[in-house]
Design a protein around this motif. Structure first.
Motif, PDB file in Angstrom:
ATOM      1  N   SER A 158      -8.577   0.903   4.271  1.00  0.00           N
ATOM      2  CA  SER A 158      -8.277  -0.520   4.036  1.00  0.00           C
ATOM      3  C   SER A 158      -8.539  -1.339   5.289  1.00  0.00           C
ATOM      4  O   SER A 158      -9.033  -2.465   5.210  1.00  0.00           O
ATOM      5  N   ALA A 191       0.833  -1.204   0.000  1.00  0.00           N
ATOM      6  CA  ALA A 191       0.000   0.000   0.000  1.00  0.00           C
ATOM      7  C   ALA A 191       0.867   1.253   0.000  1.00  0.00           C
ATOM      8  O   ALA A 191       0.575   2.217  -0.718  1.00  0.00           O
ATOM      9  N   PHE A 247      -3.334  -5.041   9.429  1.00  0.00           N
ATOM     10  CA  PHE A 247      -3.737  -3.715   8.972  1.00  0.00           C
ATOM     11  C   PHE A 247      -3.809  -2.694  10.097  1.00  0.00           C
ATOM     12  O   PHE A 247      -3.469  -1.536   9.889  1.00  0.00           O
TER      13      PHE A 247
END
Length: 98
Positions: A44, A3, A65
């Motif tokens: 996300s 990312a 995450f």
């Protein structure tokens, strides 16, 4: 890390259609990139968390995450309060500690 790389590659005059608008802001390019990364990772995390809940998974993906989002938010906050390079270094250091 993927990312972060994608956000970095999507930022700049060649890739970003709104680059002139971002360049006119009082933020440094690194600070703007850190804020974008924090926003991407926050959304996300929400999407992955919801997908984990509805899929009945073991919440293993969200375990990755959430720390990444926290580190990105830390880097953005430090980058806004001090120098952007200090924020990026603090974020990388925090991720290495985690």
């Amino acid at each position: 890390m993927v990312a972060a790389a994608l956000v970095a590659f999507a930022y700049g005059p060649a890739a970003d259609v709104a680059y002139e608008i971002a360049a006119a802001t009082p933020l440094s390019p690194l600070t703007a990139m850190l804020l974008r990364l924090a926003a991407v990772l926050a959304w996300s995390s929400v999407i992955v968390g919801l997908a984990d809940v509805f899929a009945g998974g073991d919440q293993g993906a969200i375990a990755w995450f959430l720390p990444m989002t926290c580190v990105a938010l830390l880097a953005a906050a430090i980058g806004l309060r001090t120098q952007p390079v200090a924020g990026a270094a603090a974020g990388m250091g925090a991720w290495m500690v985690i």
